[in-house]
Design an enzyme around this catalytic site. Structure first.
Site, mmCIF file in Angstrom:
data_model
loop_
_atom_site.group_PDB
_atom_site.id
_atom_site.type_symbol
_atom_site.label_atom_id
_atom_site.label_comp_id
_atom_site.label_asym_id
_atom_site.label_seq_id
_atom_site.Cartn_x
_atom_site.Cartn_y
_atom_site.Cartn_z
ATOM 1 N N GLU A 282 44.555 46.916 37.078
ATOM 2 C CA GLU A 282 45.422 46.044 37.870
ATOM 3 C C GLU A 282 46.851 46.246 37.404
ATOM 4 O O GLU A 282 47.122 47.122 36.586
ATOM 5 C CB GLU A 282 44.978 44.584 37.740
ATOM 6 C CG GLU A 282 45.042 44.023 36.328
ATOM 7 C CD GLU A 282 44.775 42.513 36.261
ATOM 8 O OE1 GLU A 282 45.232 41.795 37.149
ATOM 9 O OE2 GLU A 282 44.126 42.085 35.297
ATOM 10 N N LYS B 195 43.599 34.265 31.231
ATOM 11 C CA LYS B 195 45.020 34.112 31.543
ATOM 12 C C LYS B 195 45.737 33.574 30.308
ATOM 13 O O LYS B 195 46.075 32.401 30.215
ATOM 14 C CB LYS B 195 45.185 33.184 32.744
ATOM 15 C CG LYS B 195 46.329 33.588 33.650
ATOM 16 C CD LYS B 195 46.268 32.883 34.986
ATOM 17 C CE LYS B 195 47.512 33.144 35.800
ATOM 18 N NZ LYS B 195 47.618 34.506 36.354
ATOM 19 N N ARG C 39 38.794 28.732 35.668
ATOM 20 C CA ARG C 39 39.336 29.905 34.971
ATOM 21 C C ARG C 39 40.064 29.481 33.697
ATOM 22 O O ARG C 39 39.971 30.154 32.672
ATOM 23 C CB ARG C 39 40.269 30.678 35.915
ATOM 24 C CG ARG C 39 40.656 32.037 35.378
ATOM 25 C CD ARG C 39 41.357 32.869 36.430
ATOM 26 N NE ARG C 39 42.608 32.260 36.876
ATOM 27 C CZ ARG C 39 43.355 32.719 37.870
ATOM 28 N NH1 ARG C 39 42.965 33.789 38.560
ATOM 29 N NH2 ARG C 39 44.480 32.130 38.220
#
Ligand SMILES: *Cc1c(COP(=O)(O)O)cnc(C)c1O
Length: 341
Positions: A220, A184, A82
């Site tokens: 989210e 992220k 990720r």
């Protein structure tokens, strides 16, 4: 070696300096070998890419002690992958996946005295991150970078017992349709701070973000993915290109299907379906699952039948099974548990 004299059960979620951190430098188009160092401070140029144009991304994972006394990490290869995806989107050099996992092992092994004992509920939180370190004043990617991992012991998430959260449907957006919601990046958090402080000031625990284009679908919260349990026991999670792919949520969906035999569904979830669900939970490394008791949509309260005092029954089963796998009480799928040393 002896464990540090820390009251593990009383630790909060804050920075505690540990003995070693890993640092590797990217210069002239390549990474050096990296090393463990003791200095917790960073000295960089005043014009560093990270300081001027926020060229930085991060990861978060935990090391902890299993029932049989081993120190392990949970699926660190997925954090490595990720981070590679985040780096590509931010024009940063990828830190190789195997090297990332090795660096995690080194930091945990070097700080083994800070890994809380089994049963304490505490863990050693690991924070890998990367930033542009050389001076850039024209808008372009930096040419030099640092990759680092530090460790900090953190306390049990549900210290005072489980308290279901109250969320509000947010009027502000977290991620644009073709933006950076799926990586992220620190920038996603910088611009969420206003909204989280405002939520807290108004008595809410978190913001539930909806899709920015149509304001119809649930995405989210600022730092956790969402799962819902239908009244007939199906596990549903929102599908969207602008959600950060939580490793906890992806693992829970596998646990639901393969360990609990539940039906699972990843699909767009409409805001107006909220009142059809029996349970709701937030998923992330820190809490694994944090139950949501109610969502407030501009004055309209949607209270989940699971209530405001405990985890719903299916959420609890998911929580117990995944934490059981993580702690070595249940057999883990191939490759999920990385033993250190
Ligand atoms: C880190 C993060 C999560 C949780 O991901 P995990 O891999 O489960 O810890 C969810 N949403 C956002 C926006 C995040 O940054």
């Amino acid at each position: 070696m002896a464990k540090k004299d820390i009251n593990w059960g009383e630790l909060g979620f804050g920075y505690v300096k540990t003995d070693y951190r890993f640092v590797a430098n990217f210069k002239d188009g390549k990474w050096d070998d990296g090393q463990l160092i003791t200095d917790e401070n960073i000295v960089i140029n005043e014009c560093a890419g990270v300081l001027q144009y926020a060229q930085t991304c991060f990861e978060g994972l935990k090391a902890y002690t299993t029932e049989d006394g081993k120190i392990v990490c949970f699926r660190p290869d997925l954090n490595a992958q990720r981070m590679a995806d985040s780096c590509e989107r931010l024009k940063m050099p990828v830190f190789p996946v195997e090297k990332f996992v090795e660096a995690v092992e080194k930091v945990v092994a070097a700080n083994a005295d800070f890994v809380p004992p089994y049963g304490s509920g505490a863990t050693l939180y690991l924070r890998p991150y990367m930033f542009g370190s050389n001076a850039v004043i024209g808008v372009k990617p930096a040419t030099e970078y640092q990759f680092r991992i530090f460790a900090t012991p953190v306390g049990p998430y549900f210290k005072g017992g489980v308290k279901p959260l109250t969320l509000r449907i947010s009027d502000l957006d977290r991620a644009a349709p073709m933006g950076t919601g799926h990586i992220k990046a620190g920038l996603n958090y910088a611009m969420s701070l206003y909204n989280i402080v405002d939520a807290h000031d108004n008595g809410f625990d978190e913001n539930m973000y909806v899709d920015s284009a149509t304001r119809t679908y649930i995405e989210e919260t600022g730092g956790a993915n969402i799962i819902f349990i239908t009244k007939d026991g199906k596990v549903v999670t929102p599908k969207s290109n602008t959600i950060l792919p939580s490793i906890t949520r992806r693992s829970l969906m596998i646990v639901a299907k393969d360990y609990l035999g539940l039906e699972v569904e990843e699909r767009p979830v409409r805001v107006d379906e909220l009142d059809s669900f029996a349970e709701c939970g937030l998923c992330g490394t820190a809490a694994v699952i944090s139950p949501v008791g109610k969502v407030v949509d501009h004055g309209k309260e949607i209270a989940f039948p699971a209530g405001m005092t405990e985890m719903g029954p299916v959420t609890k089963k998911l929580y117990d099974t995944l934490t059981g796998i993580q702690m070595g009480r249940l057999p883990a799928p191939e490759g999920w548990i990385k033993t250190i040393g």
